[in-house]
Design a protein around this motif. Structure first.
Motif, PDB file in Angstrom:
ATOM      1  N   GLN A   1      -6.200   5.717   2.533  1.00 11.93           N
ATOM      2  CA  GLN A   1      -5.186   4.683   2.714  1.00 11.93           C
ATOM      3  C   GLN A   1      -5.602   3.691   3.799  1.00 11.93           C
ATOM      4  OE1 GLN A   1      -1.230   5.673   4.343  1.00 11.93           O
ATOM      5  NE2 GLN A   1      -0.359   4.695   2.532  1.00 11.93           N
TER       6      GLN A   1
ATOM      7  N   LYS B   1       1.882   5.391  -0.610  1.00 12.79           N
ATOM      8  CA  LYS B   1       1.208   6.631  -0.207  1.00 12.79           C
ATOM      9  C   LYS B   1       0.182   7.067  -1.245  1.00 12.79           C
ATOM     10  CE  LYS B   1       5.119   8.572   2.370  1.00 12.79           C
ATOM     11  NZ  LYS B   1       6.144   9.645   2.400  1.00 12.79           N
TER      12      LYS B   1
ATOM     13  N   VAL C   1       3.069  -1.282   4.087  1.00 16.96           N
ATOM     14  CA  VAL C   1       2.444   0.025   3.862  1.00 16.96           C
ATOM     15  C   VAL C   1       3.442   1.149   4.061  1.00 16.96           C
ATOM     16  CG1 VAL C   1       1.601   0.098   6.253  1.00 16.96           C
ATOM     17  CG2 VAL C   1       0.492   1.514   4.513  1.00 16.96           C
TER      18      VAL C   1
ATOM     19  N   VAL D   1       0.855  -1.194   0.000  1.00 17.43           N
ATOM     20  CA  VAL D   1       0.000   0.000   0.000  1.00 17.43           C
ATOM     21  C   VAL D   1       0.889   1.241   0.000  1.00 17.43           C
ATOM     22  CG1 VAL D   1      -1.929   1.187   1.101  1.00 17.43           C
ATOM     23  CG2 VAL D   1      -1.696  -1.301   1.339  1.00 17.43           C
TER      24      VAL D   1
ATOM     25  N   ASN E   1       0.891   7.491   4.973  1.00 16.94           N
ATOM     26  CA  ASN E   1       0.750   8.933   4.791  1.00 16.94           C
ATOM     27  C   ASN E   1       0.697   9.650   6.129  1.00 16.94           C
ATOM     28  OD1 ASN E   1       0.633   9.522   1.933  1.00 16.94           O
ATOM     29  ND2 ASN E   1      -1.224   8.307   1.881  1.00 16.94           N
TER      30      ASN E   1
ATOM     31  N   GLY F   1      -3.013   1.426  -3.996  1.00 17.38           N
ATOM     32  CA  GLY F   1      -2.745   2.718  -3.379  1.00 17.38           C
ATOM     33  C   GLY F   1      -3.891   3.682  -3.569  1.00 17.38           C
TER      34      GLY F   1
END
Length: 338
Positions: A83, A45, A100, A43, A103, A74
């Motif tokens: 997210q 940003k 991940v 995953v 963010n 994403g």
């Protein structure tokens, strides 16, 4: 009482037998079965930018070699809520490992905790969520390594003096904020005649970075340089200098992918890009996910591949380190195809 006792004993024995079978099938708590591929979800940003596309390529390469499955999902924008929603969906789909790049580490921490509670491994990559329950952080380079390389590159052009500004991406991105802190501290210590006069945030949007950089140039007419703090801001600040016809008067450096930065490096609107091998970072992410899923301990030095023979692991911070940053110029930019 003899009859009920015997019945209870038989029931307990049967239950223990079921548990034994389940544990045997699952390979142990949190461990993938030996005969099943590890399912890894990455995953980033944000989806669809060259940097994360390069990580995707590296991850896919490692997964093919390891016999794992790798998918990337994403958000369309740098949105912590979007997210987190993606991670929740991946939890429901029972992936073995979720990797991940947060963010917002604080916003993502509860979702990471939920994944761990359900037996799903979680690692962070590219940027950390140190206060969360993530098991490992796959770090591309140290904050000091990136920060000092950027400042040194800029000061080499400005004579070690002058005002400069920083155009970053997300305000809550832990890696970017750590680099900014390192740059400010290093500038104050190593270059007392230079100072940071402005820091602005463009999200992961190159056009917004260009607009903000132009505004900074207006606010600070004596500006000597700009740092583009992420792979979308680096071309953005170079484009601003190009558009304002300030090449050779305002210098830019940044964290940019090689082929995106190539035209700016060639015309001098960017002096240097400081990065790392992004495909190797994706490869290392997939390899680390496989180790977690298989219950294999990380050593102080790890032989990951022919290209990554001595990857270091710090047990105190649970951090795998790709290595030193790369300095990309017009002379070596074509060594990298992404």
């Amino acid at each position: 009482m003899r009859g009920p006792t015997k019945t209870l004993a038989l029931g307990v024995a049967a239950l223990l037998g079921v548990v034994a079978v389940l544990v045997g099938c699952s390979g142990g708590l949190g461990r993938a079965p030996a005969d099943a591929p590890v399912k890894i979800a990455f995953v980033p940003k944000i989806a669809g930018i060259p940097y994360y596309d390069a990580m995707e390529a590296g991850g896919q390469s490692a997964a093919k070699r390891l016999g794992a499955e790798w998918v990337t999902r994403g958000p369309a924008t740098v949105d912590p809520a979007a997210q987190a929603a993606i991670v929740r969906d991946l939890i429901a789909e029972h992936f073995t490992v979720i990797a991940v790049a947060p963010n917002d580490p604080v916003a993502l921490a509860p979702v990471i905790a939920d994944a761990r509670a359900r037996g799903i491994h979680v690692l962070t990559t590219d940027t950390d969520a140190a206060g969360s329950q993530r098991e490992v952080f796959v770090n591309q380079a140290t904050a000091d390594g990136v920060g000092t390389a950027l400042v040194d590159a800029l000061m080499a052009k400005t004579g070690g003096a002058g005002e400069f500004a920083i155009v970053s991406c997300g305000e809550t991105a832990a890696n970017l904020n750590a680099w900014i802190a390192a740059e400010k501290a290093y500038t104050a210590k190593r270059y007392p005649k230079a100072r940071v006069v402005d820091t602005v945030y463009a999200g992961e949007d190159t056009s917004a970075a260009t607009v903000l950089a132009k505004q900074v140039l207006v606010r600070h007419p004596d500006l000597a340089g700009l740092i583009g703090q992420c792979t979308t801001a680096a071309p953005g600040v170079a484009q601003a200098v190009r558009d304002q016809q300030k090449i050779g008067r305002v210098y830019t450096v940044g964290v940019g992918t090689p082929q995106t930065m190539k035209p700016y490096l060639l015309d001098g609107s960017s002096s240097m890009s400081v990065l790392w091998d992004v495909e190797a970072l994706g490869y290392l992410t997939a390899w680390t996910a496989e180790q977690l899923a298989r219950g294999k301990p990380l050593g102080r030095s790890n032989d990951v591949s022919l290209e990554l023979p001595t990857v270091k692991y710090d047990a105190a911070t649970k951090t795998v380190l790709l290595g030193d940053p790369l300095r990309i110029t017009q002379d070596n930019v074509d060594q990298y195809k992404y």
